[in-house]
Design a protein around this motif. Structure first.
Motif, PDB file in Angstrom:
ATOM      1  N   LEU A  97      38.706  46.385  39.293  1.00  0.00           N
ATOM      2  CA  LEU A  97      39.210  45.869  38.020  1.00  0.00           C
ATOM      3  C   LEU A  97      40.480  45.045  38.237  1.00  0.00           C
ATOM      4  N   ALA A  98      41.345  45.499  39.138  1.00  0.00           N
ATOM      5  CA  ALA A  98      42.571  44.757  39.433  1.00  0.00           C
ATOM      6  C   ALA A  98      42.254  43.349  39.920  1.00  0.00           C
ATOM      7  N   LEU A  99      41.251  43.205  40.780  1.00  0.00           N
ATOM      8  CA  LEU A  99      40.886  41.879  41.280  1.00  0.00           C
ATOM      9  C   LEU A  99      40.479  40.958  40.145  1.00  0.00           C
ATOM     10  N   GLN A 100      39.686  41.464  39.210  1.00  0.00           N
ATOM     11  CA  GLN A 100      39.229  40.642  38.098  1.00  0.00           C
ATOM     12  C   GLN A 100      40.388  40.231  37.191  1.00  0.00           C
ATOM     13  N   PHE A 101      41.268  41.174  36.878  1.00  0.00           N
ATOM     14  CA  PHE A 101      42.411  40.860  36.032  1.00  0.00           C
ATOM     15  C   PHE A 101      43.317  39.815  36.693  1.00  0.00           C
ATOM     16  N   LEU A 102      43.614  40.017  37.977  1.00  0.00           N
ATOM     17  CA  LEU A 102      44.546  39.132  38.672  1.00  0.00           C
ATOM     18  C   LEU A 102      43.992  37.720  38.815  1.00  0.00           C
ATOM     19  N   CYS A 146      46.671  34.439  39.495  1.00  0.00           N
ATOM     20  CA  CYS A 146      47.342  34.761  40.754  1.00  0.00           C
ATOM     21  C   CYS A 146      46.492  34.385  41.961  1.00  0.00           C
ATOM     22  N   GLU A 147      47.148  34.236  43.105  1.00  0.00           N
ATOM     23  CA  GLU A 147      46.450  34.168  44.392  1.00  0.00           C
ATOM     24  C   GLU A 147      46.284  35.604  44.863  1.00  0.00           C
ATOM     25  N   VAL A 148      45.039  36.019  45.060  1.00  0.00           N
ATOM     26  CA  VAL A 148      44.720  37.439  45.185  1.00  0.00           C
ATOM     27  C   VAL A 148      44.164  37.745  46.581  1.00  0.00           C
ATOM     28  N   HIS A 207      41.239  36.061  49.331  1.00  0.00           N
ATOM     29  CA  HIS A 207      41.309  36.440  50.742  1.00  0.00           C
ATOM     30  C   HIS A 207      41.016  37.931  50.872  1.00  0.00           C
ATOM     31  N   THR A 208      40.590  38.343  52.057  1.00  0.00           N
ATOM     32  CA  THR A 208      40.448  39.755  52.383  1.00  0.00           C
ATOM     33  C   THR A 208      41.145  40.037  53.703  1.00  0.00           C
ATOM     34  N   VAL A 209      41.722  41.241  53.811  1.00  0.00           N
ATOM     35  CA  VAL A 209      42.416  41.666  55.020  1.00  0.00           C
ATOM     36  C   VAL A 209      42.059  43.121  55.275  1.00  0.00           C
ATOM     37  N   ASP A 210      41.850  43.481  56.544  1.00  0.00           N
ATOM     38  CA  ASP A 210      41.613  44.878  56.894  1.00  0.00           C
ATOM     39  C   ASP A 210      42.855  45.688  56.523  1.00  0.00           C
TER      40      ASP A 210
END
Length: 329
Positions: free
Chosen positions: A179-184, A189-191, A211-214
């Motif tokens: 949900l945080a990803l969708q809101f941001l 924002c750059e997420v 972006h994704t990071v381990d």
């Protein structure tokens, strides 16, 4: 007689249960439950992890329902209206926190599942000021998790005046993180999504991450204005503090079980900070719902019928939920 599913002891199986309530007070409403999300907090309450559970225990604090009856003083809600109810079922409305609009910090607040029977039932009762009308654009069958998980990750955006130009990271892509990803993303924002699950990386990008990071070992190149942690596991928190921009903030909405091992020097050097928050105020919930409706943000849910409640709880307990679970009558 109100029908429900209740556990008689810590960690017990939920069984059919019936109870009655007294007369409706003038500032209360009764809600016919249509749908109810299951949250990890329900598992914690079921197991008495916080030592505040009373048995028989009827959980459920992500309620979507129809107003069945309103008290004599209630003017803003009408019988038949579709509404939602989250963790709080009432506030004192007179303390400094309430008077300043921070109802979720009220020391006299009433919980939907502490000392009363919650939404794993055919009907719930709450103070009218804690009940929020559901926008027509949001489908009732998926909206329940917004009233707990949704407002939990939305509150930091309001509380810390996050800008559309902010760089924000989210640790953990689950019931809260998705949900945080969708809101941001909708906020502008750059997420970045931090996850150790390789399979979730593509899902995170689809949900709004740029972006994704381990989360455990990946190289962090950005400097973040805000990082929201939704997890309850131990991580290298110094690594995340060092990745904050000057005046950046590491914010916890997941209750990590271990003490935080953090060196103060990197915080001092960058004037960085740490914080945490719990759900949100009625005004915050209303704002979140309006934002979600405008941007068509919805929880990703799996559906179970109420008579499948023990299977649903086991599904959540085993970490198989993707990403929230909703029960329906």
């Amino acid at each position: 007689m109100i029908k429900a599913y209740a556990a008689q002891s810590p960690g017990g199986v939920l069984e059919r249960f019936e109870f009655e309530r007294g007369p409706l007070l003038s500032n209360e409403v009764d809600i016919e439950v249509l749908h109810c999300g299951i949250c990890h907090s329900d598992l914690s309450m079921l197991n008495n992890d916080w030592e505040i559970t009373e048995y028989p225990f009827v959980g459920g604090h992500e309620v979507i329902g129809k107003i069945k009856q309103v008290g004599a003083e209630v003017k803003h809600l009408q019988e038949g209206e579709i509404v939602g109810l989250g963790w709080h079922a009432g506030y004192c409305m007179t303390c400094d926190c309430c008077m300043q609009g921070h109802h979720n910090l009220c020391h006299e607040s009433e919980s939907t599942v502490v000392g009363r029977y919650g939404g794993f039932s055919t009907e719930v009762r709450a103070k009218a000021h804690s009940v929020i009308a559901l926008p027509k654009e949001l489908p009732p069958e998926v909206a329940g998790p917004l009233f707990c998980g949704g407002i939990t990750v939305f509150t930091p955006l309001l509380q810390y005046d996050i800008k559309p130009t902010s760089r924000v990271g989210v640790i953990g892509i689950g019931g809260l993180g998705h949900l945080a990803l969708q809101f941001l993303k909708a906020w502008g924002c750059e997420v970045t999504a931090f996850t150790s699950n390789e399979a979730k990386k593509q899902e995170a990008l689809a949900l709004g991450a740029h972006h994704t990071v381990d989360s455990r070992h990946g190289e962090i190149q950005q400097k973040y204005d805000l990082i929201i942690s939704t997890v309850n596991i131990k991580l290298d928190w110094d690594r995340y503090v060092s990745s904050l921009a000057p005046n950046g903030r590491l914010h916890f909405v997941g209750a990590t079980l271990d003490p935080l091992d953090i060196h103060v020097s990197p915080m001092i050097a960058g004037q960085r900070s740490m914080s945490a928050s719990l759900v949100g105020s009625p005004a915050g919930i209303s704002t979140m719902l309006e934002f979600a409706a405008r941007h068509q943000i919805k929880p990703v849910v799996e559906h179970f019928q109420f008579d499948q409640i023990n299977e649903a709880l086991a599904h959540l307990r085993d970490g198989k939920a993707k990403y929230r679970i909703v029960l329906s009558h």
